[in-house]
Design a protein around this motif. Structure first.
Motif, short mmCIF file in Angstrom:
data_model
loop_
_atom_site.label_atom_id
_atom_site.label_comp_id
_atom_site.label_asym_id
_atom_site.label_seq_id
_atom_site.Cartn_x
_atom_site.Cartn_y
_atom_site.Cartn_z
N GLY A 35 -1.52 6.99 2.36
CA GLY A 35 -1.09 5.56 2.49
C GLY A 35 -1.68 4.75 1.26
N TRP A 36 -1.12 3.69 1.24
CA TRP A 36 -1.34 2.71 0.09
C TRP A 36 -1.67 1.32 1.09
CZ3 TRP A 36 -2.49 3.23 -4.81
CH2 TRP A 36 -1.86 4.38 -5.45
N PHE A 37 -2.90 0.75 0.67
CA PHE A 37 -3.14 -0.37 1.34
C PHE A 37 -3.68 -1.30 0.18
CE2 PHE A 37 -3.83 2.82 4.12
CZ PHE A 37 -3.65 2.51 5.59
N ARG A 45 -7.72 -6.01 5.16
CA ARG A 45 -6.97 -5.07 4.46
C ARG A 45 -5.63 -4.73 5.20
NH1 ARG A 45 -10.63 0.16 3.86
NH2 ARG A 45 -10.37 -0.10 6.04
N ASP A 46 -4.61 -4.71 4.20
CA ASP A 46 -3.14 -4.66 4.69
C ASP A 46 -2.46 -3.22 4.48
OD1 ASP A 46 -2.47 -8.14 4.11
OD2 ASP A 46 -3.15 -7.23 6.00
N PHE A 47 -1.71 -2.77 5.17
CA PHE A 47 -1.14 -1.66 5.22
C PHE A 47 0.36 -1.78 4.35
CE2 PHE A 47 2.80 0.89 6.39
CZ PHE A 47 2.35 2.27 6.20
N LEU A 48 0.54 -1.05 3.41
CA LEU A 48 1.82 -1.07 2.52
C LEU A 48 2.73 -0.11 2.94
CD1 LEU A 48 0.03 -2.15 -0.70
CD2 LEU A 48 0.96 -3.58 0.80
N VAL A 49 2.37 1.21 2.63
CA VAL A 49 3.51 2.32 2.90
C VAL A 49 2.59 3.48 3.03
CG1 VAL A 49 3.54 2.75 0.45
CG2 VAL A 49 5.33 3.52 1.84
N ALA A 50 3.19 4.56 3.70
CA ALA A 50 2.68 5.81 3.95
C ALA A 50 3.78 6.94 3.75
CB ALA A 50 2.09 6.08 5.41
N ILE A 51 3.33 7.98 3.42
CA ILE A 51 4.19 9.26 2.96
C ILE A 51 3.70 10.44 3.65
CG2 ILE A 51 3.45 9.45 0.56
CD1 ILE A 51 6.36 10.60 -0.22
N ARG A 52 4.17 11.26 4.09
CA ARG A 52 4.00 12.57 4.48
C ARG A 52 4.41 13.33 3.63
NH1 ARG A 52 -0.01 14.76 7.82
NH2 ARG A 52 0.42 16.71 8.29
N TYR A 59 7.24 5.35 5.58
CA TYR A 59 7.36 4.14 6.37
C TYR A 59 6.55 3.09 5.61
CZ TYR A 59 6.59 0.54 10.13
OH TYR A 59 6.53 -0.45 10.91
N TYR A 60 7.48 1.92 5.29
CA TYR A 60 7.09 0.66 4.50
C TYR A 60 6.78 -0.54 5.31
CZ TYR A 60 8.84 3.18 0.41
OH TYR A 60 9.01 4.11 -0.60
N ALA A 61 5.87 -1.35 5.07
CA ALA A 61 5.70 -2.49 5.75
C ALA A 61 6.76 -3.42 5.38
CB ALA A 61 4.27 -3.36 5.03
N VAL A 105 0.33 3.11 10.48
CA VAL A 105 -0.24 1.59 9.94
C VAL A 105 -1.74 1.61 10.21
CG1 VAL A 105 2.06 0.79 9.95
CG2 VAL A 105 0.49 0.39 11.77
N ARG A 106 -2.33 2.31 10.87
CA ARG A 106 -3.49 2.16 11.64
C ARG A 106 -4.57 2.55 10.58
NH1 ARG A 106 -4.46 2.50 17.04
NH2 ARG A 106 -6.12 3.97 16.82
N LEU A 107 -5.60 1.45 10.16
CA LEU A 107 -6.41 1.76 9.14
C LEU A 107 -7.48 3.03 9.64
CD1 LEU A 107 -5.25 -0.77 8.13
CD2 LEU A 107 -7.60 -1.36 7.48
N GLU A 108 -7.80 2.96 11.01
CA GLU A 108 -8.65 3.75 11.42
C GLU A 108 -8.30 5.14 11.52
OE1 GLU A 108 -7.38 1.15 12.94
OE2 GLU A 108 -6.91 1.39 15.11
N ASP A 109 -7.16 5.43 11.18
CA ASP A 109 -6.49 6.73 11.26
C ASP A 109 -6.59 7.48 9.85
OD1 ASP A 109 -5.43 7.07 13.86
OD2 ASP A 109 -3.63 6.01 13.30
N TYR A 110 -7.06 6.86 8.60
CA TYR A 110 -7.11 7.32 7.42
C TYR A 110 -8.71 7.78 7.21
CZ TYR A 110 -2.32 5.85 6.64
OH TYR A 110 -1.17 5.85 6.69
#
Length: 123
Positions: A35-37, A45-52, A59-61, A105-110
């Protein structure tokens, strides 16, 4: 554990572009979602995008759809964030992070985070 190092930040004029890199060591990124934040001074801190990595699911904000693109390089074990049409309000420290969860998008998952790279967008 995974070690992450962001690079590519700097000063850019409004509507300009930058490409950020997130280089990983310790583990191959094919086991993770990346993920990028970003976090501006005094802001959350805001979520931007994540890639598997393996599947390429992304998934993009809403705030960056159509302007930012995430990609990966298997040989370099690196994830990139291409940022176009940058706005002054997007001045922030940009971070990459990893999670074992599917794109979220959950910060706590990273679990693992890089040190961040500063991006400054001038008017």
């Amino acid at each position: 554990q995974v070690q992450l190092v962001e690079s590519g930040g700097g000063l850019v004029q409004a509507v300009g572009s930058l490409r950020l890199s997130c280089a990983a060591s310790g583990r191959t990124l094919n086991k993770y979602t990346i993920g990028w934040f970003r976090q501006a001074p005094g802001k959350e801190r805001d979520f931007l995008v994540a890639i598997r990595w393996i599947a390429g699911n992304t998934y993009y904000a809403d705030s960056v759809k159509g302007r930012f693109t995430v990609s990966r390089d298997d040989a370099k074990n690196t994830v990139y964030l291409q940022m176009n049409s940058l706005k002054p309000e997007e001045t922030a420290v940009y971070y990459c992070a990893t999670t074992n969860v599917s794109p979220t998008v959950r910060l706590e998952d990273y679990r693992y985070w890089g040190q961040g790279t500063q991006v400054t967008v001038s008017s």
